[in-house]
Write a protein that holds these residues in place. Structure first.
Motif, PDB file in Angstrom:
ATOM      1  N   THR A 162     -26.127-101.333  -0.489  1.00  0.00           N
ATOM      2  CA  THR A 162     -25.479 -99.690  -0.523  1.00  0.00           C
ATOM      3  C   THR A 162     -24.660 -99.548   0.568  1.00  0.00           C
ATOM      4  N   LYS A 163     -23.547 -98.788  -0.134  1.00  0.00           N
ATOM      5  CA  LYS A 163     -22.502 -98.390   0.868  1.00  0.00           C
ATOM      6  C   LYS A 163     -22.450 -96.987   0.639  1.00  0.00           C
ATOM      7  N   TRP A 164     -22.137 -96.265   1.816  1.00  0.00           N
ATOM      8  CA  TRP A 164     -22.168 -94.959   2.139  1.00  0.00           C
ATOM      9  C   TRP A 164     -20.719 -94.173   2.543  1.00  0.00           C
ATOM     10  N   ARG A 165     -20.266 -93.283   1.868  1.00  0.00           N
ATOM     11  CA  ARG A 165     -19.126 -92.654   2.160  1.00  0.00           C
ATOM     12  C   ARG A 165     -18.948 -91.056   2.162  1.00  0.00           C
ATOM     13  N   VAL A 166     -18.249 -90.402   3.084  1.00  0.00           N
ATOM     14  CA  VAL A 166     -18.074 -88.929   2.981  1.00  0.00           C
ATOM     15  C   VAL A 166     -16.964 -88.657   2.160  1.00  0.00           C
ATOM     16  N   VAL A 167     -17.092 -87.958   1.081  1.00  0.00           N
ATOM     17  CA  VAL A 167     -16.297 -87.537  -0.154  1.00  0.00           C
ATOM     18  C   VAL A 167     -15.310 -86.474   0.675  1.00  0.00           C
ATOM     19  N   SER A 168     -16.032 -85.352   1.329  1.00  0.00           N
ATOM     20  CA  SER A 168     -15.439 -84.145   1.969  1.00  0.00           C
ATOM     21  C   SER A 168     -16.305 -83.477   2.725  1.00  0.00           C
ATOM     22  N   THR A 169     -15.844 -82.964   3.520  1.00  0.00           N
ATOM     23  CA  THR A 169     -16.415 -81.761   4.240  1.00  0.00           C
ATOM     24  C   THR A 169     -15.570 -80.623   4.400  1.00  0.00           C
ATOM     25  N   VAL A 170     -16.239 -79.488   3.860  1.00  0.00           N
ATOM     26  CA  VAL A 170     -15.349 -78.253   3.715  1.00  0.00           C
ATOM     27  C   VAL A 170     -16.289 -77.141   4.492  1.00  0.00           C
ATOM     28  N   THR A 171     -15.532 -75.968   4.780  1.00  0.00           N
ATOM     29  CA  THR A 171     -16.269 -74.865   5.363  1.00  0.00           C
ATOM     30  C   THR A 171     -16.947 -74.315   4.212  1.00  0.00           C
ATOM     31  N   GLU A 172     -18.152 -73.622   4.454  1.00  0.00           N
ATOM     32  CA  GLU A 172     -19.044 -73.214   3.422  1.00  0.00           C
ATOM     33  C   GLU A 172     -18.207 -72.056   2.599  1.00  0.00           C
TER      34      GLU A 172
END
Length: 109
Positions: free
Chosen positions: A38-48
């Motif tokens: 399994t490979k993991w990645r963060v697609v995006s982090t945005v303010t709520e």
């Protein structure tokens, strides 16, 4: 007969545990089904609220780990607020790649 593998899914609970300003954040993602790799990645982090991307959000880069799903956010980058972190995981089983994506809430105090 061929064994049928369960569908690959990210099972990490939403919301993520809170982050604390000034303290390194780590949390290990979980999944079920799929293959052994399994490979993991963060697609995006945005303010709520505004949906504004943040430049130095959590990631699976070292000292995190994109193969074990260890998410890391450096203490020096954590700013108080509420965020939406979209993660993606891919798993290979018998030459077939399965991908799942999930958006998780994360609060930093």
């Amino acid at each position: 007969l061929t064994a049928v593998t369960a569908p690959f899914r990210i099972t990490t609970t939403n919301p993520l545990p809170n982050a604390t300003v000034g303290i390194d954040y780590t949390n290990t993602m979980t999944s079920t089904g799929g293959g052994t790799t399994t490979k993991w990645r963060v697609v995006s982090t945005v303010t709520e609220v505004e949906g504004t991307p943040i430049p130095n959000g959590p990631s699976f880069a070292a000292p995190g780990d994109d193969s074990t799903g260890e998410l890391f956010w450096a203490a020096s980058d954590i700013v108080a607020g509420r965020y939406r972190v979209t993660i993606e995981a891919s798993s290979i089983d018998n030459g077939v790649t399965s991908i799942d994506q999930k958006t998780l809430a994360l609060q930093a105090d």
